[in-house]
Design a protein around this motif. Structure first.
Motif, short mmCIF file in Angstrom:
data_model
loop_
_atom_site.label_atom_id
_atom_site.label_comp_id
_atom_site.label_asym_id
_atom_site.label_seq_id
_atom_site.Cartn_x
_atom_site.Cartn_y
_atom_site.Cartn_z
N UNK A 80 0.79 -1.29 -0.12
CA UNK A 80 0.09 -0.12 0.04
C UNK A 80 0.79 1.31 0.02
N UNK A 81 1.84 1.26 0.81
CA UNK A 81 2.65 2.47 0.99
C UNK A 81 3.45 2.85 -0.30
N UNK A 82 4.00 1.58 -0.94
CA UNK A 82 4.62 1.49 -2.15
C UNK A 82 3.94 2.13 -3.28
N UNK A 83 2.59 1.98 -3.23
CA UNK A 83 1.65 2.21 -4.44
C UNK A 83 1.14 3.58 -4.37
N UNK A 84 0.94 3.95 -3.03
CA UNK A 84 0.08 5.24 -2.59
C UNK A 84 0.77 6.24 -2.18
N UNK A 85 1.87 6.04 -1.34
CA UNK A 85 2.60 7.00 -0.57
C UNK A 85 3.94 7.27 -1.14
N UNK A 86 4.57 6.55 -1.48
CA UNK A 86 5.96 6.50 -2.10
C UNK A 86 6.92 7.29 -1.19
N UNK A 87 7.69 8.18 -1.69
CA UNK A 87 8.60 8.87 -1.21
C UNK A 87 8.30 10.11 -0.51
N UNK A 88 6.78 10.31 -0.53
CA UNK A 88 6.20 11.46 0.17
C UNK A 88 6.63 11.48 1.75
N UNK A 89 6.88 10.08 2.07
CA UNK A 89 7.03 9.80 3.52
C UNK A 89 8.42 9.46 3.75
N UNK A 90 9.34 9.85 4.59
CA UNK A 90 10.77 9.56 4.73
C UNK A 90 11.04 8.30 5.75
N UNK A 91 10.49 8.22 6.91
CA UNK A 91 10.42 7.31 7.85
C UNK A 91 9.25 6.72 8.06
N UNK A 92 9.05 5.61 8.60
CA UNK A 92 8.02 4.98 8.85
C UNK A 92 8.07 4.41 10.44
N UNK A 93 7.11 4.80 11.40
CA UNK A 93 7.09 4.41 12.81
C UNK A 93 6.21 3.21 12.74
N UNK A 94 6.82 2.05 12.58
CA UNK A 94 6.35 0.83 12.66
C UNK A 94 5.99 0.52 14.28
N UNK A 95 4.56 0.55 14.52
CA UNK A 95 4.32 0.39 16.04
C UNK A 95 4.67 -0.88 16.38
N UNK A 96 4.75 -1.25 17.76
CA UNK A 96 5.15 -2.40 18.10
C UNK A 96 4.65 -3.67 17.46
#
Length: 583
Positions: A80-96
């Motif tokens: 989803x992030x690859x197709x919809x968000x891409x490089x608009x976001x630099x870091x992902x806070x992957x919760x626990x």
């Protein structure tokens, strides 16, 4: 050892001596050298690279926030992030993303494993290669279902000394400050009889004993493991409550600050470029103490921002927000704020202490109830219950509580996030801010937890349909990604560029980001009225609106603002033309 390493290892030695005494510090330093040897060759180093710039941003998400049948959630999230968000976001806070028994991952059973229901380490690493990770180090407590606690209850070494036990007859607990109203102590059966274990947050989350250096070294090993798997920012969850002493509030103790500084020293030594973020949902002066003298956290959450911004938008008056921004001290060199409006938790109101009058807080609580939200409480030292956080979807809070989502709600939502993106610091966006998610009351009923109202899990097919056909979801998602991309292209949004506040109108937040003769003027109308921002002579000139490239101003004394409009005006000597009046 070279000079820089001598400096940091010397600091580590001193911190270990302060925590555990000089006689033990030498042995502990040698133990740390052995631990470092296991990881040193494989840890990344970003030495010499800037910690952040205008492109730095964080998206906060659970590993299963988007689900698709037959696919591990971590792979669904990646797709989803690859197709919809891409490089608009630099870091992902992957919760626990570890096995846990409660609190949506924050009651960790095994700190070194990925929850099989989410995926495997290889999928975590795959996400990290695209969006370097912000990972939680949940170091205040462990699950009562963990192997550590089971061994504690069985009296097995070394775990029998891993948790805090208290004799209420010997300990003075009268000053303890904590963010819950549940019992502080929970009985546990051990070979030595029933012991009272410390449970700051719940009976399932048993507080760890950092006065035992074995516990510290467990977490130093876990810290380095996370960095090895792609963590570039380490979030110290609930760090303020880490160390306990009888007769004290058991919050912000000097030993806690020493542990944070020690963790920073370790990452600066072994993985330079990795950042430490503290999570301390407390009044502002207490919160910023975790910067230390620039030698503690690299990043701290801007916890006063969400409730002040929420109050300003609902009141249509930014007076309290403007006053706070005017007096907001710049972070020390090498440090920054993490700005946000919403997260997986509620909107904390303790950070409003001293910033918002009591009657205004009562009014804000009433507004949240009107919009279908909930309010959680904590027990104050005098035994009274006080509001601790507001539990509501931010998008729902931007409505009026009575009508379906409309253009005004969308505009107010985008206004909030655009102003947050404008402030000096690193911006962080909760996933549900992008998707304009409403309150999830069904989840609250299912879990019995107020925070579940803002922790919806999306079915991928349903979310994709909304993004294509639902006006609020599509407008908010596209609008925020557009703003993130524009921000990433503008160097004056770097966290290193200072800001100053201009007093124009109590309904307008006006701030200037300026460096080396270049200026960016942010004007945010936090009201539902059409306004004109009367610019002082010092802001005369030609400006180009980054959010409306066709819109330019030329020596205008007043800049028009539509209801809840934010303008990013870049000084431009070549600008020409005029802005149309607000619609």
């Amino acid at each position: 050892m070279n000079g820089s390493r001598e400096s940091v290892t010397e600091r580590i030695h001193h911190r270990l001596a302060r925590l555990y005494g000089t006689p033990r510090s030498g042995r502990l330093c040698r133990r740390l050298e052995l631990l470092a040897g296991r990881y040193r060759e494989d840890l990344p180093t970003l030495a010499g690279e800037p910690c952040w710039d205008q492109r730095t941003s964080v998206l906060i998400a659970y590993g299963d926030i988007v689900r698709s049948d037959g696919e591990p959630p971590l792979e669904t999230l990646h797709r989803f992030l690859d197709e919809r968000v891409g490089e608009a976001i630099r870091h992902l806070h992957l919760l626990p993303f570890f096995p846990s028994s409660s609190d949506e991952g924050f009651s960790v059973i095994d700190f070194r494993r990925v929850d099989p229901a989410l995926g495997e380490w290889r999928q975590v690493e795959s996400l990290a290669r695209r969006w370097p990770l912000l990972v939680d180090l949940v170091l205040n407590h462990a699950s009562s279902q963990s192997e550590w606690f089971h061994h504690f209850c069985a009296g097995v070494a070394p775990y029998r000394d891993y948790f805090i036990t208290v004799d209420p007859e010997q300990w003075d607990l009268s000053q303890v400050v904590r963010p819950r109203s549940s019992p502080l102590l929970t009985p546990a059966t051990t070979p030595w009889g029933v012991r009272q274990v410390w449970t700051t947050f719940s009976a399932d989350q048993v507080d760890l004993n950092f006065a035992n250096p074995d516990v510290l070294f467990e977490f130093l090993d876990i810290l380095l493991l996370y960095i090895l798997h792609g963590a570039r920012i380490i979030r110290l969850d609930a760090i303020a409550y880490l160390w306990k002493r009888s007769g004290t509030p058991c919050i912000h103790l000097p030993e806690t600050h020493q542990v944070v500084k020690l963790l920073r020293d370790v990452v600066d030594w072994l993985a330079p470029g990795t950042l430490i973020l503290t999570e301390t949902n407390v009044p502002h002066a207490e919160n910023v103490s975790y910067f230390g003298k620039g030698d503690e956290a690299h990043l701290i959450y801007q916890f006063s921002l969400p409730p002040l911004l929420l109050h300003a938008l609902l009141r249509g008056d930014a007076s309290h927000l403007i006053h706070w921004l005017e007096h907001l001290e710049a972070p020390p060199p090498g440090c920054s704020y993490l700005n946000f409006t919403a997260s997986h938790d509620g909107i904390g109101v303790r950070p409003l202490e001293g910033l918002l009058p009591e009657e205004e807080l009562e009014w804000l609580v009433e507004q949240i109830h009107r919009r279908g939200g909930l309010v959680s409480h904590y027990q104050a030292p005098d035994g009274s219950l006080r509001p601790y956080e507001l539990n509501i979807s931010w998008f729902e809070a931007m409505g009026d509580g009575s009508t379906p989502a409309n253009g005004e709600q969308i505009a107010r939502h985008l206004c909030a996030q655009t102003l947050m993106l404008s402030l000096q610091g690193v911006p962080a966006l909760w996933f549900h801010l992008l998707t304009a998610t409403p309150n999830d009351r069904e989840a609250v009923e299912r879990t019995g937890q107020a925070r579940s109202i803002n922790r919806h899990r999306w079915d991928l097919v349903h979310l994709e349909e909304l993004l294509e056909h639902h006006e609020a979801t599509r407008s908010v998602f596209d609008g925020l990604l557009q703003r993130l991309r524009i921000r990433a292209a503008e160097p004056l949004f770097s966290p290193e560029v200072p800001q100053r506040i201009e007093r124009i109108d109590s309904r307008i937040v006006a701030l200037v980001r300026e460096r080396e003769g270049e200026r960016l003027l942010v004007l945010a109308n936090l009201s539902g009225e059409r306004l004109e921002a009367a610019l002082p002579d010092s802001l005369g000139g030609r400006w180009r609106d980054l959010l409306q490239p066709e819109c330019r101003t030329e020596d205008e004394a007043a800049v028009p603002l539509a209801p809840w409009q934010v303008r990013w005006l870049r000084e431009d000597a070549d600008a020409g033309g005029r802005c149309p009046p607000p619609r």
